[in-house]
Design an enzyme around this catalytic site. Structure first.
Site, PDB file in Angstrom:
ATOM      1  CB  THR A 102      -0.934  -0.119   1.259  1.00 47.12           C
ATOM      2  OG1 THR A 102      -1.919  -1.276   0.938  1.00 47.12           O
ATOM      3  CG2 THR A 102      -1.582   1.346   1.290  1.00 47.12           C
ATOM      4  CB  SER A 141      -6.875  -2.372  -4.655  1.00 46.00           C
ATOM      5  OG  SER A 141      -6.314  -2.747  -3.408  1.00 46.00           O
ATOM      6  CG  ASN A 143      -5.090  -5.637  -1.666  1.00 42.94           C
ATOM      7  OD1 ASN A 143      -4.102  -5.230  -1.261  1.00 42.94           O
ATOM      8  ND2 ASN A 143      -6.101  -5.841  -1.014  1.00 42.94           N
ATOM      9  CB  THR A 188      31.291 -43.539  -8.201  1.00 38.96           C
ATOM     10  OG1 THR A 188      31.942 -44.904  -7.839  1.00 38.96           O
ATOM     11  CG2 THR A 188      30.949 -43.607  -9.567  1.00 38.96           C
ATOM     12  CB  SER A 319      48.567 -18.017  -0.283  1.00 44.09           C
ATOM     13  OG  SER A 319      49.203 -17.889   1.016  1.00 44.09           O
ATOM     14  CB  SER A 320      49.821 -12.650   1.889  1.00 47.08           C
ATOM     15  OG  SER A 320      49.414 -13.383   3.102  1.00 47.08           O
ATOM     16  CE  LYS A 325      46.565 -22.702  -0.698  1.00 47.52           C
ATOM     17  NZ  LYS A 325      45.449 -21.935  -0.774  1.00 47.52           N
TER      18      LYS A 325
END
Length: 377
Positions: A102, A141, A143, A188, A319-320, A325
């Site tokens: 509304t 409306s 609605n 699997t 990575s630091s 990596k």
């Protein structure tokens, strides 16, 4: 402090900024719902969809003699201005306002009425010529207007979703051809199983994504069936004879697609299952991408101490403190987006289930979360 203007509401006289295009109903909603900090203007395609509905309604009401040509033309011009985004700073109701839409509907009604006043040389706040309820909202409306606007917004936002999935499937198809003779060890339960080809792996990915693209497109088309014309509960009370047929014709012309009324207007008012189904398929699509991303994480793991069968492009340092990596950052980002989509779908499912009696009051949350899921996907 700038100049103010006053408007009366049920709780007494209230002050509004002199240049505000919204009115007292919007101001009260602003005070009542400081929830997300995000306004209806930030929700992609929602305000343009709502403005198109107001334009179509004005044209329909003019056609059946319920509005004068001058009033209808002023509403149409104001609605078209709103669709450009020019007046977004005046569309200030919170996305998760608690009034079943509304407040969002009234925010648009008030801005349109004040724009119409300004366009015809009258001061802002003078509703003698075009009134937010009596003229802008005539035959409507919240609605029936809000669920219609949210469906149209989601339809527009999802326009490229199936295409994006189809393009991804095509990319997997290229990988299938590229690795049609590349052997790998099928597994699997993460245990060694039988030999297979990498091309077959990518073929499986292609097939599932193509299937999702097809289902998403089918489901988004269901959003073009809307409850407009049902007004408050589905009876059509307060709209005049001929309005419903006219408003659907004008709205279809504005949207560029045929918009259809719900076969049963009471069903159309009560239920948001079309949104729940689309959300579920968006989640399913994201879950399949999540599975594919996990496969790539596993197959690229190591590369010495684990599987290491696939080398993913090194697009940033991993990575630091561990030089060399490289992390599978793209698959992990895909997984993260899928988690968020799963959360959105859970919220949408709850909101769709929680409709009470003749309407569902939680359409704004459904619209917001569904558009977020589509954007993430």
């Amino acid at each position: 402090m700038g100049q103010m203007r006053t408007e009366e509401d049920v709780l007494g006289e209230r002050e509004l900024p002199a240049d505000a295009l919204y009115g007292i109903n919007t101001l009260r909603a602003l005070e009542n719902f400081p929830i997300t900090g995000r306004t209806i203007a930030t929700l992609p395609e929602f305000v343009p969809a709502l403005a198109m509905i107001k334009e179509a309604a004005a044209l329909a009401n003019k056609e059946i003699g319920a509005l004068s040509a001058q009033k209808a033309e002023a509403i149409v011009e104001a609605s078209q201005e709103i669709r450009t985004g020019k007046h977004d700073t005046h569309l200030i109701v919170d996305l998760l306002e608690g009034s079943g839409g509304t407040s969002s509907n009234m925010n648009l009604n008030e801005v349109i009425a004040n724009l119409a006043a300004r366009l015809t040389g009258k001061p802002i706040g003078d509703y003698a010529f075009v009134h937010p309820n009596d003229h802008v909202n005539l035959g409507q409306s919240a609605n029936d207007v809000i669920p219609t606007a949210m469906k149209l917004a989601v339809f527009r936002v999802s326009e490229g979703t199936s295409l994006a999935l189809t393009q991804l499937a095509a990319a997997f198809s290229e990988k299938k051809k590229e690795h049609s003779q590349t052997l790998r060890l099928g597994r699997t339960c993460l245990q060694d199983a039988v030999p297979m080809l990498f091309g077959q792996t990518f073929g499986g990915y292609e097939a599932v994504i193509e299937r999702h693209a097809k289902h998403v497109e089918e489901l988004r088309r269901q959003l073009l069936v809307v409850p407009l014309g049902g007004t408050a509960v589905g009876t059509g009370l307060n709209s005049r004879p001929g309005y419903k047929q006219a408003v659907f014709r004008h709205l279809s012309a504005l949207v560029g697609n045929e918009i259809k009324p719900a076969t049963d207007p009471f069903d159309g008012m009560q239920n948001l299952d079309a949104c729940a189904r689309l959300s579920a398929e968006i989640r399913n699509s994201a879950s399949s991408l999540w599975k594919i991303a996990n496969d790539l994480v596993v197959l690229s793991s190591g590369p010495v101490g684990a599987v290491g069968e696939v080398t993913l492009p090194a697009i940033q340092a991993g990575s630091s403190i561990m030089p060399g990596k490289i992390n599978p950052v793209v698959p992990m980002a895909v997984c993260q987006a899928a988690f968020a989509i799963a959360g959105n779908d859970a919220a949408i499912a709850i909101a769709c289930q929680q409709g009470l009696l003749e309407i569902n009051c939680y359409g704004m949350l459904v619209c917001d979360r569904l558009i977020d899921s589509i954007t993430l996907l």
